[in-house]
Design an enzyme around this catalytic site. Sequence first.
Site, PDB file in Angstrom:
ATOM      1  N   ASN A  48     -32.342 -29.585 -25.876  1.00 26.29           N
ATOM      2  CA  ASN A  48     -32.360 -30.860 -26.155  1.00 26.29           C
ATOM      3  C   ASN A  48     -31.730 -31.140 -27.589  1.00 26.29           C
ATOM      4  O   ASN A  48     -31.884 -30.230 -28.427  1.00 26.29           O
ATOM      5  CB  ASN A  48     -34.000 -31.185 -26.318  1.00 26.29           C
ATOM      6  CG  ASN A  48     -34.718 -31.406 -25.157  1.00 26.29           C
ATOM      7  OD1 ASN A  48     -34.076 -31.706 -24.146  1.00 26.29           O
ATOM      8  ND2 ASN A  48     -36.089 -30.747 -25.152  1.00 26.29           N
TER       9      ASN A  48
ATOM     10  N   GLN B 149     -35.434 -33.642 -28.900  1.00 25.26           N
ATOM     11  CA  GLN B 149     -35.358 -32.572 -29.769  1.00 25.26           C
ATOM     12  C   GLN B 149     -36.645 -33.104 -30.977  1.00 25.26           C
ATOM     13  O   GLN B 149     -36.378 -34.159 -31.394  1.00 25.26           O
ATOM     14  CB  GLN B 149     -33.878 -32.494 -30.375  1.00 25.26           C
ATOM     15  CG  GLN B 149     -33.921 -31.220 -31.217  1.00 25.26           C
ATOM     16  CD  GLN B 149     -32.569 -30.975 -31.923  1.00 25.26           C
ATOM     17  OE1 GLN B 149     -31.652 -31.497 -31.661  1.00 25.26           O
ATOM     18  NE2 GLN B 149     -32.574 -29.619 -32.589  1.00 25.26           N
ATOM     19  N   SER B 150     -37.226 -31.994 -31.135  1.00 26.53           N
ATOM     20  CA  SER B 150     -38.382 -32.154 -32.251  1.00 26.53           C
ATOM     21  C   SER B 150     -38.205 -31.299 -33.260  1.00 26.53           C
ATOM     22  O   SER B 150     -38.647 -31.359 -34.442  1.00 26.53           O
ATOM     23  CB  SER B 150     -39.903 -32.290 -31.656  1.00 26.53           C
ATOM     24  OG  SER B 150     -40.077 -30.963 -30.942  1.00 26.53           O
TER      25      SER B 150
ATOM     26  N   HIS C  10     -32.473 -24.085 -30.513  1.00 29.28           N
ATOM     27  CA  HIS C  10     -33.392 -23.695 -29.384  1.00 29.28           C
ATOM     28  C   HIS C  10     -33.091 -23.748 -28.005  1.00 29.28           C
ATOM     29  O   HIS C  10     -32.910 -24.864 -27.705  1.00 29.28           O
ATOM     30  CB  HIS C  10     -34.840 -23.682 -29.829  1.00 29.28           C
ATOM     31  CG  HIS C  10     -35.141 -25.095 -29.691  1.00 29.28           C
ATOM     32  ND1 HIS C  10     -34.778 -26.050 -30.951  1.00 29.28           N
ATOM     33  CD2 HIS C  10     -35.705 -25.926 -29.063  1.00 29.28           C
ATOM     34  CE1 HIS C  10     -35.645 -27.031 -30.803  1.00 29.28           C
ATOM     35  NE2 HIS C  10     -35.915 -27.303 -29.483  1.00 29.28           N
ATOM     36  N   LEU C  11     -32.943 -22.733 -27.288  1.00 24.56           N
ATOM     37  CA  LEU C  11     -32.717 -22.672 -25.896  1.00 24.56           C
ATOM     38  C   LEU C  11     -34.118 -22.606 -25.136  1.00 24.56           C
ATOM     39  O   LEU C  11     -34.621 -21.494 -25.381  1.00 24.56           O
ATOM     40  CB  LEU C  11     -31.729 -21.763 -25.594  1.00 24.56           C
ATOM     41  CG  LEU C  11     -31.274 -21.657 -24.103  1.00 24.56           C
ATOM     42  CD1 LEU C  11     -30.869 -22.977 -23.625  1.00 24.56           C
ATOM     43  CD2 LEU C  11     -30.335 -20.513 -23.901  1.00 24.56           C
ATOM     44  N   HIS C  12     -34.422 -23.543 -24.613  1.00 26.36           N
ATOM     45  CA  HIS C  12     -35.637 -23.359 -23.844  1.00 26.36           C
ATOM     46  C   HIS C  12     -35.233 -22.763 -22.493  1.00 26.36           C
ATOM     47  O   HIS C  12     -34.345 -23.265 -21.820  1.00 26.36           O
ATOM     48  CB  HIS C  12     -35.833 -24.883 -23.189  1.00 26.36           C
ATOM     49  CG  HIS C  12     -36.625 -25.712 -24.436  1.00 26.36           C
ATOM     50  ND1 HIS C  12     -38.058 -25.910 -24.646  1.00 26.36           N
ATOM     51  CD2 HIS C  12     -35.815 -26.588 -25.267  1.00 26.36           C
ATOM     52  CE1 HIS C  12     -38.087 -26.847 -25.339  1.00 26.36           C
ATOM     53  NE2 HIS C  12     -36.926 -27.324 -25.928  1.00 26.36           N
TER      54      HIS C  12
HETATM   55  P1  AMP Z   1     -37.508 -29.671 -28.796  1.00 28.25           P
HETATM   56  O1  AMP Z   1     -38.738 -30.566 -28.559  1.00 28.25           O
HETATM   57  O2  AMP Z   1     -36.563 -29.362 -27.752  1.00 28.25           O
HETATM   58  O3  AMP Z   1     -37.116 -29.673 -30.209  1.00 28.25           O
HETATM   59  O4  AMP Z   1     -38.683 -28.242 -28.566  1.00 28.25           O
HETATM   60  C1  AMP Z   1     -39.224 -27.904 -29.542  1.00 28.25           C
HETATM   61  C2  AMP Z   1     -40.396 -26.827 -28.812  1.00 28.25           C
HETATM   62  O5  AMP Z   1     -40.911 -26.258 -30.090  1.00 28.25           O
HETATM   63  C3  AMP Z   1     -41.713 -27.700 -28.261  1.00 28.25           C
HETATM   64  O6  AMP Z   1     -41.477 -27.341 -26.928  1.00 28.25           O
HETATM   65  C4  AMP Z   1     -42.876 -27.270 -29.064  1.00 28.25           C
HETATM   66  O7  AMP Z   1     -43.872 -26.961 -28.226  1.00 28.25           O
HETATM   67  C5  AMP Z   1     -42.361 -25.759 -29.508  1.00 28.25           C
HETATM   68  N1  AMP Z   1     -42.729 -25.394 -30.911  1.00 28.25           N
HETATM   69  C6  AMP Z   1     -43.072 -26.128 -31.785  1.00 28.25           C
HETATM   70  N2  AMP Z   1     -43.854 -25.406 -32.774  1.00 28.25           N
HETATM   71  C7  AMP Z   1     -43.875 -24.220 -32.404  1.00 28.25           C
HETATM   72  C8  AMP Z   1     -44.274 -22.857 -32.970  1.00 28.25           C
HETATM   73  N3  AMP Z   1     -44.808 -22.622 -34.178  1.00 28.25           N
HETATM   74  N4  AMP Z   1     -44.363 -21.791 -32.098  1.00 28.25           N
HETATM   75  C9  AMP Z   1     -43.917 -22.004 -30.744  1.00 28.25           C
HETATM   76  N5  AMP Z   1     -43.377 -23.048 -30.311  1.00 28.25           N
HETATM   77  C10 AMP Z   1     -43.403 -24.469 -31.223  1.00 28.25           C
END
Ligand code: AMP
Length: 113
Positions: free
Chosen positions: A86, A93-94, A99-101
């Site tokens: 994302n 993206q949050s 990061h690669l899902h």
């Molecule tokens: P994105 O929304 O693509 O940026 O993905 C960020 C991901 O990080 C989300 O799926 C969250 O559930 C995950 N996430 C956020 N904080 C943590 C954490 N401390 N450990 C593991 N996953 C996390």
Amino acid sequence: MADDCVFCEIVAGRIPADVVHETATVVAFRDLSPQAPLHVLVVPREHAVDAAELADHHPDRLAELVKVARDVAAESGHESYRLVFNTGAEAGQSVFHTHLHVLAGRVLTWPPG
Ligand code: AMP
């Protein structure tokens, strides 16, 4: 390392995570909010806000993210898996550390939401 970056904190070992795979340059850990039976995030140890920035500064690292993703899926017995970057808030993206899902273990539909 960037200030206030949760994934930098995980890489540094200051925030706990369920790490499933590590190399000298990459860490893979389970997503806190899994969207599939296997949902792992593969991150570079160095901070880059998204995949494109990582490609600009460390192009070899992008290939390593994909290879580690493949290995994580294989170690869990999955030949089929989905890889997602994302990129940008409107794309979902949050966390602004590349990061690669890696998603596997159920039928994944298309198009995504
Ligand atoms: P994105 O929304 O693509 O940026 O993905 C960020 C991901 O990080 C989300 O799926 C969250 O559930 C995950 N996430 C956020 N904080 C943590 C954490 N401390 N450990 C593991 N996953 C996390």
